[in-house]
Design an enzyme around this catalytic site. Structure first.
Site, mmCIF file in Angstrom:
data_model
loop_
_atom_site.group_PDB
_atom_site.id
_atom_site.type_symbol
_atom_site.label_atom_id
_atom_site.label_comp_id
_atom_site.label_asym_id
_atom_site.label_seq_id
_atom_site.Cartn_x
_atom_site.Cartn_y
_atom_site.Cartn_z
ATOM 1 N N PRO A 88 44.935 36.938 44.230
ATOM 2 C CA PRO A 88 44.518 35.657 43.655
ATOM 3 C C PRO A 88 45.684 34.982 42.932
ATOM 4 C CG PRO A 88 43.057 37.436 42.940
ATOM 5 C CD PRO A 88 44.209 38.065 43.633
ATOM 6 N N GLU A 115 41.517 45.998 41.218
ATOM 7 C CA GLU A 115 42.117 44.839 40.561
ATOM 8 C C GLU A 115 43.507 44.547 41.127
ATOM 9 O OE1 GLU A 115 38.832 44.201 38.562
ATOM 10 O OE2 GLU A 115 40.561 43.031 37.945
ATOM 11 N N ARG A 158 46.897 31.799 66.210
ATOM 12 C CA ARG A 158 46.526 30.636 67.028
ATOM 13 C C ARG A 158 47.738 29.749 67.298
ATOM 14 N NH1 ARG A 158 45.827 25.814 64.337
ATOM 15 N NH2 ARG A 158 44.391 24.902 65.864
ATOM 16 N N ASP A 173 46.704 19.535 64.566
ATOM 17 C CA ASP A 173 45.936 20.169 63.492
ATOM 18 C C ASP A 173 45.817 19.229 62.303
ATOM 19 O OD1 ASP A 173 47.071 23.626 63.733
ATOM 20 O OD2 ASP A 173 45.367 22.562 64.592
#
Ligand SMILES: Nc1cc(-c2ccc3ccn(Cc4ccc(CN5CCCC5)cc4)c3c2)n[nH]1
Length: 243
Positions: A88, A115, A158, A173
């Protein structure tokens, strides 16, 4: 491209072998190996975590196990990988990141749980000259890195030549021109009383291109004004500004 993933939940990465990505693997465009971190534990409990120094919630993943796992997986192929650690607290993973990594010959994803992973694992790898990217896929907290790896592998693979049936799709895109893409339509012409915008059936390609650009500008201004503000000056032509 070779992709290695180290995780305590190998099954979580099973979707990578489905559909488009599965076909890319079958076609030999991608080699994927998923490794169980617990293969590098030596205790009967196969412990991979321990309490955090300095206190705080939860547990932290032990450096010894990760160090042995990374060394072993690195040694399985002469190519030096970009090591990717989802967290994160990472730099944002964007389409630009995907484009950059699509040029790599090898990626190694280290999936944390609890964590996170003892920071010395990253510091040690960097200290040995290995490129390590700590990345976030968005401002929300997952339970582990595996879901982030599914997202990032899909975004990268991709872009590899031969993977998408229609390479033009990747070129157009979202974000490739800095804007969100506008609405898309297919048959029938009218559905539940809703008609396809007339211009799209006009055959007037200049008008269609203008309409699509206007819808993209409109949507970007409404949903992602940050992207609009980040556009380089030259990206908007006179007609865009009129919009
Ligand atoms: N974009 C994105 C990526 C992730 C992600 C990626 C890998 C892992 C590995 C473990 N977790 C769970 C996790 C990690 C850190 C905290 C924050 N704690 C606050 C106090 C100490 C730490 C909470 C929970 C991940 C989460 N989530 N979101």
């Amino acid at each position: 491209m070779r992709i290695d993933v180290i995780t305590i939940f190998p099954g979580y990465l099973a979707p990578l072998r489905e559909a488009l990505l599965g076909r890319a693997i079958a076609a030999g465009l991608v080699d994927l190996d998923v490794h169980d971190l617990r293969d590098w534990t030596h205790d009967v409990h196969q412990a991979v975590d321990d309490a955090p120094y300095g206190g705080g919630p939860g547990m932290v993943m032990r450096p010894q196990v990760w160090g042995e796992a990374l060394d072993a997986v690195l040694a399985r192929d002469a190519r030096t990988p970009r090591i990717v650690v989802p967290t994160p607290a990472g730099r944002p993973f964007t389409q630009a990141t995907a484009q950059e990594w699509a040029g790599a010959e090898r990626l190694l994803f280290a999936c944390g749980r609890y964590e996170g992973i003892d920071q010395r694992v990253v510091d040690d790898a960097r200290g040995r000259g290995l490129p390590v990217d700590e990345v976030s896929i968005g401002d929300y907290v997952l339970v582990g890195g595996e879901a982030a790896v599914l997202v990032m592998v899909e975004a990268v693979v991709r872009l590899l030549p031969g993977v998408l049936g229609n390479p033009a799709s990747a070129e157009q895109d979202s974000f490739s021109d800095g804007l969100l893409e506008g609405p898309a339509y297919t048959r029938p012409e009218t559905w539940r009383g809703l008609a396809v915008p007339e211009v799209l059936r006009s055959g007037n390609h200049a008008a269609i291109a203008r309409w699509r650009r206007d819808r993209a500008l409109e949507r970007t201004a409404q949903r992602r004004p940050d992207l609009l503000a980040a556009l380089p000056e030259r990206a908007l032509d006179k007609a865009d500004r009129a919009f």
